[in-house]
Write a protein that holds these residues in place. Sequence first.
Motif, PDB file in Angstrom:
ATOM      1  N   GLU A  50       0.544 -12.360  -1.256  1.00 53.58           N
ATOM      2  CA  GLU A  50       1.053 -12.124  -2.507  1.00 53.58           C
ATOM      3  C   GLU A  50       2.265 -11.377  -2.709  1.00 53.58           C
ATOM      4  O   GLU A  50       2.735 -10.833  -1.756  1.00 53.58           O
ATOM      5  CB  GLU A  50      -0.239 -11.463  -3.336  1.00 53.58           C
ATOM      6  CG  GLU A  50      -0.467 -10.206  -2.909  1.00 53.58           C
ATOM      7  CD  GLU A  50      -1.730  -9.575  -3.367  1.00 53.58           C
ATOM      8  OE1 GLU A  50      -3.041  -9.781  -3.226  1.00 53.58           O
ATOM      9  OE2 GLU A  50      -1.786  -8.631  -4.229  1.00 53.58           O
TER      10      GLU A  50
ATOM     11  N   ASN B  76      -6.278  -4.283  -6.436  1.00 54.88           N
ATOM     12  CA  ASN B  76      -6.827  -4.365  -5.155  1.00 54.88           C
ATOM     13  C   ASN B  76      -7.843  -3.300  -4.617  1.00 54.88           C
ATOM     14  O   ASN B  76      -8.673  -3.679  -4.020  1.00 54.88           O
ATOM     15  CB  ASN B  76      -5.652  -4.540  -3.867  1.00 54.88           C
ATOM     16  CG  ASN B  76      -5.082  -5.983  -4.053  1.00 54.88           C
ATOM     17  OD1 ASN B  76      -5.717  -6.894  -4.775  1.00 54.88           O
ATOM     18  ND2 ASN B  76      -3.944  -6.102  -3.679  1.00 54.88           N
TER      19      ASN B  76
ATOM     20  N   GLY C 132       0.332  -4.673  -6.950  1.00 55.50           N
ATOM     21  CA  GLY C 132      -0.168  -4.081  -5.848  1.00 55.50           C
ATOM     22  C   GLY C 132       0.673  -2.785  -5.599  1.00 55.50           C
ATOM     23  O   GLY C 132       0.317  -1.515  -4.854  1.00 55.50           O
ATOM     24  N   LEU C 133       1.807  -2.815  -6.089  1.00 53.63           N
ATOM     25  CA  LEU C 133       2.790  -1.612  -6.084  1.00 53.63           C
ATOM     26  C   LEU C 133       3.167  -0.960  -7.116  1.00 53.63           C
ATOM     27  O   LEU C 133       4.163  -0.042  -7.162  1.00 53.63           O
ATOM     28  CB  LEU C 133       4.148  -2.063  -5.503  1.00 53.63           C
ATOM     29  CG  LEU C 133       4.030  -3.192  -4.118  1.00 53.63           C
ATOM     30  CD1 LEU C 133       5.322  -3.397  -3.470  1.00 53.63           C
ATOM     31  CD2 LEU C 133       2.846  -2.386  -2.886  1.00 53.63           C
TER      32      LEU C 133
ATOM     33  N   ILE D 275      -4.927  -4.777   2.299  1.00 53.04           N
ATOM     34  CA  ILE D 275      -5.059  -3.719   3.005  1.00 53.04           C
ATOM     35  C   ILE D 275      -6.251  -2.665   2.610  1.00 53.04           C
ATOM     36  O   ILE D 275      -6.585  -1.894   3.375  1.00 53.04           O
ATOM     37  CB  ILE D 275      -3.610  -3.110   3.041  1.00 53.04           C
ATOM     38  CG1 ILE D 275      -3.322  -1.988   4.201  1.00 53.04           C
ATOM     39  CG2 ILE D 275      -3.362  -2.580   1.687  1.00 53.04           C
ATOM     40  CD1 ILE D 275      -1.867  -1.654   4.126  1.00 53.04           C
TER      41      ILE D 275
ATOM     42  N   SER E 175       3.550  -8.638  -3.895  1.00 52.87           N
ATOM     43  CA  SER E 175       3.366  -7.251  -3.381  1.00 52.87           C
ATOM     44  C   SER E 175       3.968  -7.016  -1.899  1.00 52.87           C
ATOM     45  O   SER E 175       4.518  -6.285  -1.444  1.00 52.87           O
ATOM     46  CB  SER E 175       2.242  -6.562  -3.591  1.00 52.87           C
ATOM     47  OG  SER E 175       1.910  -6.447  -4.798  1.00 52.87           O
TER      48      SER E 175
ATOM     49  N   ASP F 199      -7.084   8.048  -5.112  1.00 58.35           N
ATOM     50  CA  ASP F 199      -6.048   7.323  -4.394  1.00 58.35           C
ATOM     51  C   ASP F 199      -4.726   7.916  -4.305  1.00 58.35           C
ATOM     52  O   ASP F 199      -4.195   7.989  -3.715  1.00 58.35           O
ATOM     53  CB  ASP F 199      -5.969   5.894  -5.264  1.00 58.35           C
ATOM     54  CG  ASP F 199      -5.013   4.732  -4.469  1.00 58.35           C
ATOM     55  OD1 ASP F 199      -4.964   5.097  -3.128  1.00 58.35           O
ATOM     56  OD2 ASP F 199      -4.331   4.025  -4.943  1.00 58.35           O
TER      57      ASP F 199
ATOM     58  N   GLY G 278      -1.535  -8.133   1.359  1.00 55.11           N
ATOM     59  CA  GLY G 278      -2.605  -8.762   0.385  1.00 55.11           C
ATOM     60  C   GLY G 278      -2.194 -10.358   0.205  1.00 55.11           C
ATOM     61  O   GLY G 278      -1.196 -10.839   0.500  1.00 55.11           O
TER      62      GLY G 278
ATOM     63  N   GLY H  33       1.614   5.240  -1.801  1.00 57.36           N
ATOM     64  CA  GLY H  33       1.793   5.581  -0.600  1.00 57.36           C
ATOM     65  C   GLY H  33       0.613   5.682   0.545  1.00 57.36           C
ATOM     66  O   GLY H  33       1.089   6.368   1.772  1.00 57.36           O
TER      67      GLY H  33
ATOM     68  N   ALA I 230      -1.822   3.887   1.766  1.00 53.61           N
ATOM     69  CA  ALA I 230      -2.077   2.941   2.705  1.00 53.61           C
ATOM     70  C   ALA I 230      -0.942   2.953   3.753  1.00 53.61           C
ATOM     71  O   ALA I 230      -1.171   3.170   5.068  1.00 53.61           O
ATOM     72  CB  ALA I 230      -2.319   1.727   2.248  1.00 53.61           C
ATOM     73  N   ALA I 231       0.159   3.001   3.210  1.00 56.42           N
ATOM     74  CA  ALA I 231       1.390   2.816   4.043  1.00 56.42           C
ATOM     75  C   ALA I 231       1.569   4.198   4.870  1.00 56.42           C
ATOM     76  O   ALA I 231       1.909   4.312   5.995  1.00 56.42           O
ATOM     77  CB  ALA I 231       2.838   2.728   3.230  1.00 56.42           C
TER      78      ALA I 231
ATOM     79  N   GLY J 247       2.892   1.470  -2.387  1.00 58.84           N
ATOM     80  CA  GLY J 247       2.391   1.743  -3.935  1.00 58.84           C
ATOM     81  C   GLY J 247       2.585   3.381  -4.256  1.00 58.84           C
ATOM     82  O   GLY J 247       3.679   4.020  -4.431  1.00 58.84           O
TER      83      GLY J 247
ATOM     84  N   PRO K  57       4.460  -2.295   2.518  1.00 60.24           N
ATOM     85  CA  PRO K  57       4.754  -2.168   1.140  1.00 60.24           C
ATOM     86  C   PRO K  57       4.123  -0.943   0.753  1.00 60.24           C
ATOM     87  O   PRO K  57       3.143  -0.696   1.148  1.00 60.24           O
ATOM     88  CB  PRO K  57       3.994  -3.526   0.694  1.00 60.24           C
ATOM     89  CG  PRO K  57       3.996  -4.341   2.178  1.00 60.24           C
ATOM     90  CD  PRO K  57       4.133  -3.479   3.068  1.00 60.24           C
TER      91      PRO K  57
HETATM   92  C1  LIG Z   1      -2.481  -1.135  -2.647  1.00 63.83           C
HETATM   93  C2  LIG Z   1      -1.468  -2.001  -1.836  1.00 63.83           C
HETATM   94  C3  LIG Z   1      -0.357  -1.658  -1.166  1.00 63.83           C
HETATM   95  C4  LIG Z   1       0.124  -0.231  -1.055  1.00 63.83           C
HETATM   96  O1  LIG Z   1      -0.748   0.931  -0.905  1.00 63.83           O
HETATM   97  P1  LIG Z   1      -0.531   2.251  -1.398  1.00 63.83           P
HETATM   98  O2  LIG Z   1      -1.504   2.938  -0.981  1.00 63.83           O
HETATM   99  O3  LIG Z   1      -0.587   2.220  -3.132  1.00 63.83           O
HETATM  100  O4  LIG Z   1       0.755   2.594  -1.211  1.00 63.83           O
HETATM  101  C5  LIG Z   1       0.639  -2.728  -0.897  1.00 63.83           C
HETATM  102  N1  LIG Z   1       0.283  -3.944  -0.927  1.00 63.83           N
HETATM  103  C6  LIG Z   1      -0.859  -4.351  -1.578  1.00 63.83           C
HETATM  104  C7  LIG Z   1      -1.090  -5.645  -1.685  1.00 63.83           C
HETATM  105  C8  LIG Z   1      -1.797  -3.475  -2.222  1.00 63.83           C
HETATM  106  O5  LIG Z   1      -2.939  -3.751  -2.733  1.00 63.83           O
END
Ligand SMILES: *Cc1c(COP(=O)(O)O)cnc(C)c1O
Length: 446
Positions: A381, A167, A336-337, A114, A383, A235, A425, A278, A280-281, A276, A274
């Motif tokens: 993967e 990632n 990744g999280l 992502i 995550s 990030d 991912g 937050g 991307a989500a 981490g 998913p």
């Molecule tokens: C980075 C990542 C996420 C979540 O993205 P965030 O911006 O950290 O919330 C989810 N899955 C994978 C595989 C990632 O690399």
Amino acid sequence: MLDIPRSLYREPKTLEDIKALKRTLWVNPDQESVKNVWESYPFTMSDIDDAEKRLERFAPLLMQYFEEVRKTNGIIESPLKKIPAMEERMKERHLIKGQLYVKLDSHLAIAGSIKARGGIYEVLKRAEDLALAAGILKVTDDYSKLAEPKYRDFFSQYDIQVGSTGNLGLSIGIISATLGFDVTVHMSADAKSWKKDLLRQKGARVIEYDSDYTEAVRNGRLAAEVNDRSYFIDDENSSTLFMGYAVAAKRLIKQLEEEHITVDADHPLFVYLPCGVGGAAGGITFGLKKLFGEHVHSFFVEPARIPSVLIGMATGLNEKISVKDYGLDGVTEADGLACPSPSALVGKVMKPLLSGIFTVKEHELFNYLRELAHSEGLYIEPSSCSAFEGVARLYDYPAGRDYLAEWGLDEDKMTHATHIAWATGGRLVPKDVMDHYLETYIDSSR
Ligand SMILES: *Cc1c(COP(=O)(O)O)cnc(C)c1O
């Protein structure tokens, strides 16, 4: 341990479950009807349009550098795929109404995750800003000229720093090195060694830390303070990354149409992302809410061992709190999280939009991984696999059923629902590592 004001324990039951490492669903009490949200919202549709246009300007350059984006005319985008065999398997064990799709950001070009959305976008924007300011580029130019040696020499005077669990570093490292930037990736202890090896091979500098993601980010930020030719990709705060992710929503409209999927009051759309830090989500959720309004229901999924955005949002403390303040060690297979503290930006901008957050146990990640591999031949993967937890357990929790009732989503409407598990991912995972994942069984008490 941080002394958390008692008044901020707004969700004592959820927060007790988290401390006990139980899986849970937290429903966001602050979600509003979208029509009340936009007036005072910090981002607009034109921010998304602007990002989309910038990506289009760079498409000819990406085609020049990366064979794999030639068939999509330089646009990095992933398929939306119906997964009937997985759906059938999941429905044998769980109450799920409606149809199941997977969004394969796990297979995005260039970075295989992502992060090929936000991460690559921010580096392209940096390159454009520098070249425009230096007077060596106009927005009407054919950007493929940026591959010429004199432009690469120009970018090589500038450096880019980023902290990552893997990632994000891969996406930033690959695109930065390709354009000619001097790039350093600060990797947390969670980062898998194949990701570091791949990055070095692509020409990025990798610095490894024994500490967690928060610490790696801190080091990246410090390194970038040294001179004004440095740029830190943040990030935990970046609205540029956020907008790169948001573009996904515009692209999804067309894919939904192609699949004849209607999204309206009688056909709700559920997405499970998913999460981490937050970013991307959050970016994708913003885009989707902007386009589909209250007919889209966005849930994040975090590991039960490191639910940082959940803790940040449920307490209202956002980035000021870490899972470590809750006595959690934050150790997860979902590298990744593995972010102990949430993004400062995301807690605020998700407050009125987000439906809720599921947490998932470690062993389930590998169960979903095997199930998807065996039913659909799709390899993603660990995550990424967390997305399926939301699909599986929406009806399991009283909070989930109450949520559906509150939004008037009765049986009839849910039968017409579409669920998208957002796979984030996996494509670049080496075969021996994937084989190992397929054989990984974790004790459910973990
Ligand atoms: C980075 C990542 C996420 C979540 O993205 P965030 O911006 O950290 O919330 C989810 N899955 C994978 C595989 C990632 O690399």
